[in-house]
Design a protein around this motif. Sequence first.
Motif: not given
Length: 328
Positions: A250-268
């Motif tokens: 998230l803090s790289s330039d350019p930013t990127f992420t390996y999370f998708n919506a389901d990843s966030i749902k699963a972590m919650n």
Amino acid sequence: MAITDHPITAKAHTNIALVKYWGKLDDQLIIPQNDSLSITLDEFYTQTAVQFSPSLAADKVVFDDQTLSATDSLRVRTFLDQVRALAHIDYRASVTTQNFVPTAAGLASSASGFAALAGAASRAAGLHLNRQDLSRLARRGSGSATRSIFGGFVAWQQGHDDATSYAYPIDEQPTWDIAVVALVLTAKQKKISSRVGMKRAVETSPFYPAWITASQTDFKTMKTAIETQDFELLGHTAEQNAMRMHALTLSSDPTFTYFNADSIKAMNMVRDLRLRGISCYFTMDAGPNVKIICHGSDAKRIAQHFQTAFGQDHVLVTRPGAGISISD
Ligand code: ADP
Ligand code: DP6
Ligand code: CO
């Protein structure tokens, strides 16, 4: 050194890092920026057969029943060059590999893939490497493969050169009841490989120096957790370490992420389970698929809970797996 007159087959399991490797000091030798620690998983693996032959004009790589083009087989052929140099041979090889894990989806196919290739190719080239040397060889294919030579809990000591950077087992057959519930949310190949993602973090994230400090502390804590069989300490440290790594994307330039919506749902969902008194923790490698660390005795009901959310076929209970096996 005599090459074998028959194909050699090796089977290696993937591993999930509890303290992540995320960045190289040496891109060529694959010397990491920090120590890392993983658990080898029994349900995900690669099976690879290799034979060198004087009658072959070029290396041939069959990957999941498809013959790879010269471009697509480059990473494997570069690795075979290293095996040839080590064995002082110049024969081309036939490689057949099958992944029993989705490829390039953050489930560590490069770990099982290059560990199996190291085992099969070295033996087929006439080498009989001990496990430490096999671990060093696997490292040249993919950093995480360094650890997949061993079973159970495994550490990769950073080292400072080819001779000193290798993995060693911490507890090959854990006697405590630990499981990893794997959520295969998507088997799609990632857009940014681990190799590219970690290089970008090293070069551009202002948090990178903090990651090194934190991960070295996490490594020591994780060793203590394993030695004392402290499940809460292991789970908590793994979850913290994973999110620290993902903060680098998230803090790289350019930013990127390996999370998708389901990843966030699963972590919650994991956080909610904890609030309900069920002890479990999440971790993610370089891909959207979440792994849940839990007591073996809770694995079934945790799996059912996630099957309800994501579907029966997307949840798999895994346990500590064995180290590499190589045919004669
Ligand atoms: P993953 O999260 O699956 O480890 P990576 O980006 O680290 O993803 O690596 C994926 C790459 O690893 C593939 O594109 C391929 O080059 C290599 N790989 C995966 N499986 C194998 C295999 N069985 N044999 C050789 N190389 C493999
Ligand atoms: C997030 O070992 O796949 O899974 O060395 O470039 O092949 P290369 O990268 P790779 O990176 C693994 C990253 C990780 C963390 C880990 O396995 O320690
Ligand atoms: Co990988």
